[in-house]
Design a protein around this motif. Structure first.
Motif, PDB file in Angstrom:
ATOM      1  N   ALA A 187       0.824  -1.211   0.000  1.00  0.00           N
ATOM      2  CA  ALA A 187       0.000   0.000   0.000  1.00  0.00           C
ATOM      3  C   ALA A 187       0.857   1.259   0.000  1.00  0.00           C
ATOM      4  N   GLU A 188       1.835   1.313   0.891  1.00  0.00           N
ATOM      5  CA  GLU A 188       2.677   2.509   0.944  1.00  0.00           C
ATOM      6  C   GLU A 188       3.609   2.608  -0.260  1.00  0.00           C
ATOM      7  N   GLU A 189       4.042   1.464  -0.790  1.00  0.00           N
ATOM      8  CA  GLU A 189       4.925   1.506  -1.956  1.00  0.00           C
ATOM      9  C   GLU A 189       4.170   1.954  -3.205  1.00  0.00           C
ATOM     10  N   MET A 190       2.895   1.602  -3.317  1.00  0.00           N
ATOM     11  CA  MET A 190       2.101   2.090  -4.440  1.00  0.00           C
ATOM     12  C   MET A 190       2.026   3.613  -4.435  1.00  0.00           C
ATOM     13  N   VAL A 191       1.818   4.188  -3.254  1.00  0.00           N
ATOM     14  CA  VAL A 191       1.734   5.642  -3.149  1.00  0.00           C
ATOM     15  C   VAL A 191       3.093   6.275  -3.433  1.00  0.00           C
ATOM     16  N   GLU A 234      -3.526   7.650 -11.870  1.00  0.00           N
ATOM     17  CA  GLU A 234      -4.347   8.047 -10.738  1.00  0.00           C
ATOM     18  C   GLU A 234      -3.687   9.209 -10.007  1.00  0.00           C
ATOM     19  N   SER A 235      -4.493  10.030  -9.384  1.00  0.00           N
ATOM     20  CA  SER A 235      -3.965  11.087  -8.530  1.00  0.00           C
ATOM     21  C   SER A 235      -3.429  10.460  -7.243  1.00  0.00           C
ATOM     22  N   ILE A 236      -2.682  11.236  -6.484  1.00  0.00           N
ATOM     23  CA  ILE A 236      -2.168  10.734  -5.211  1.00  0.00           C
ATOM     24  C   ILE A 236      -3.324  10.396  -4.274  1.00  0.00           C
ATOM     25  N   THR A 242      -5.811   1.579  -9.908  1.00  0.00           N
ATOM     26  CA  THR A 242      -6.911   0.860 -10.556  1.00  0.00           C
ATOM     27  C   THR A 242      -6.882   0.990 -12.076  1.00  0.00           C
ATOM     28  N   ARG A 243      -6.164   1.995 -12.589  1.00  0.00           N
ATOM     29  CA  ARG A 243      -6.119   2.214 -14.039  1.00  0.00           C
ATOM     30  C   ARG A 243      -4.747   1.926 -14.644  1.00  0.00           C
ATOM     31  N   ARG A 244      -3.699   2.282 -13.907  1.00  0.00           N
ATOM     32  CA  ARG A 244      -2.348   2.175 -14.455  1.00  0.00           C
ATOM     33  C   ARG A 244      -1.398   1.687 -13.359  1.00  0.00           C
ATOM     34  N   LEU A 245      -0.444   0.835 -13.736  1.00  0.00           N
ATOM     35  CA  LEU A 245       0.548   0.373 -12.775  1.00  0.00           C
ATOM     36  C   LEU A 245       1.280   1.574 -12.184  1.00  0.00           C
ATOM     37  N   PRO A 246       1.486   1.606 -10.883  1.00  0.00           N
ATOM     38  CA  PRO A 246       2.036   2.796 -10.230  1.00  0.00           C
ATOM     39  C   PRO A 246       3.484   3.094 -10.592  1.00  0.00           C
ATOM     40  N   HIS A 247       4.176   2.139 -11.173  1.00  0.00           N
ATOM     41  CA  HIS A 247       5.586   2.343 -11.490  1.00  0.00           C
ATOM     42  C   HIS A 247       5.838   2.550 -12.979  1.00  0.00           C
ATOM     43  N   ASN A 248       4.779   2.636 -13.780  1.00  0.00           N
ATOM     44  CA  ASN A 248       4.933   2.642 -15.237  1.00  0.00           C
ATOM     45  C   ASN A 248       4.755   4.032 -15.845  1.00  0.00           C
ATOM     46  N   VAL A 249       5.746   4.440 -16.651  1.00  0.00           N
ATOM     47  CA  VAL A 249       5.678   5.674 -17.446  1.00  0.00           C
ATOM     48  C   VAL A 249       6.077   5.308 -18.865  1.00  0.00           C
TER      49      VAL A 249
END
Length: 411
Positions: A264-268, A296-298, A307-314
């Motif tokens: 959870a914290e690593e996603m943020v 997603e916003s913070i 929920t829409r995009r992997l948090p580490h992907n650009v």
């Protein structure tokens, strides 16, 4: 030169705890299938890791089948389910497959098409790489009785778009069609729960989340019938023979436990870095276009997770330049990135994922993927943005190379 690693979707640095765990178990011999003390010790290590992975992915430990990685897990699922289904019903040869799958899935299906009379039906996606559910339902209804399986990846390895896996599984179950999902990119990046999705099988891999390379698993329900791809000693529910790699499996279990505990914290944290990088690229390079779902916003990450995009992907395409040229110029500046899938690296053709999303070939050839991981910091973002504008200017001046015919661009 200080190096900045931004290719964690390809592989990430092993966690310190994993290195300790693997090193410890490499000191001992013992085959987990043997009945003597060394064998029983190895078996206990394997089963502890199996329990840890089962808890991390939300399944029973008996549903975890160890493999040599995500590619083998996908091959076992696609070929194993297909062969079992056609054995029961020789007319059951349709495979419904998304047009943005990893090559481990798409080439397994294409091999079955070439050698075992499979009929491939490609499921379209929208401009963000999101599956078209109406099109999927229409494809199913064309001939549900003779559809062997449906396969859609949980999250795309190139553009990071997350699919509605539970909806797809529910639709598949309505027609009693097995559903497989490649969760290699999703596992360790976002919360996943195999049992809650209703999928029949799911591929995961260790090295994307800090475990060793060369270890993965197929998660498959007890009722999912599979024809073995490998034959031998009958290990792993008699569908995946081969001596188990006790040390790597132990490391995989430790990684799964550690990563999911702090997910959870690593996603943020990673989502914050991701959003910062996206905004800086958009601001400093107007000719760059973000591909995949909007981030997603913070606040959304804190409340709902990714929920829409992997948090580490650009993932961006850069107008008027070759992705390979940009990659090499960045590499010379100490930045390690990717043009897409590492399994497709060095092959001079545009991404099939971008083409399926409706991106034209010229723009698709300017792709660059930056992916973050547990070692990533804000300093990495600064280092990239110090190098990227100049690298893009040079790559843009060089322009696009002569067109190379692509016989592998399908659907």
């Amino acid at each position: 030169m200080k190096r900045t690693y931004l290719d964690h979707a390809a592989t990430t640095q092993p966690l310190a705890s994993v290195i300790d765990e693997v090193t410890e178990h490499l000191k001992y011999s013992g085959n987990a299938s043997a009945l003597h003390s060394a064998g029983r010790r190895a078996r206990a290590v394997v089963e502890q890791a199996r329990e840890r992975i089962a808890q991390a992915v939300g399944c029973d430990s008996a549903e975890v089948i160890f493999t040599a990685g995500g590619t083998e897990a996908d091959n076992l699922a696609i070929k194993g389910i297909y062969r079992k289904r056609t054995h029961i019903n020789p007319q059951c040869r349709r495979i419904l497959i998304s047009s943005i799958e990893h090559h481990a899935v798409s080439e397994s299906a294409e091999w079955l098409e070439a050698h075992e009379q499979a009929q491939l039906c490609w499921i379209p996606v929208d401009s963000h790489g999101l599956i078209d559910m109406k099109a999927l339902k229409a494809l199913i209804e064309e001939d549900p009785e003779n559809t062997a399986l449906i396969t859609v990846m949980w999250a795309n390895n190139e553009v990071g778009t997350i699919q509605p896996i539970r909806e797809i599984a529910e639709l598949s179950a309505t027609y009693n069609i097995p559903f497989h999902t490649d969760a290699v990119q999703a596992f360790g990046a976002i919360p996943i729960n195999f049992r809650q999705t209703g999928a029949n099988s799911m591929a995961i891999s260790g090295h994307k989340m800090g475990a060793p390379q060369g270890i993965g698993a197929l998660i498959a329900t007890r009722t999912t019938a599979l024809t073995p791809v490998l034959h031998g000693g009958g290990q792993e529910r008699a569908v995946r023979s081969g001596t188990l790699d006790t040390a790597s499996i132990a490391g995989f279990g430790v990684a799964a436990q550690e990563v999911t505990q702090h997910l959870a914290e690593e996603m943020v944290r990673l989502g914050t870095l991701r959003n910062t990088l996206i905004e800086r690229i958009r601001h400093e390079i107007p000719n760059a276009t973000l591909r995949g779902a909007e981030p997603e916003s913070i606040e959304e990450l804190e409340q709902e997770g990714a929920t829409r995009r992997l948090p580490h992907n650009v993932h961006f395409t850069f107008d008027g330049c070759e992705g390979d040229s940009l990659l090499f110029l960045l590499d010379m500046a100490g930045i390690e990135s990717s043009t897409g899938s590492a399994c497709n690296a060095g092959v001079p053709r545009p991404s099939h994922v971008l083409l399926a999303m409706g991106v034209d070939e010229e723009h698709a050839r300017g792709a660059q993927r930056f992916t973050l991981g547990h070692t990533s910091t804000s300093e990495d973002i600064d280092a990239l943005m110090e190098a990227l504008p100049g690298a893009y200017e040079q790559a843009h001046k060089a322009g696009l190379a002569a067109h190379v015919p692509n016989e592998h661009i399908w659907h």
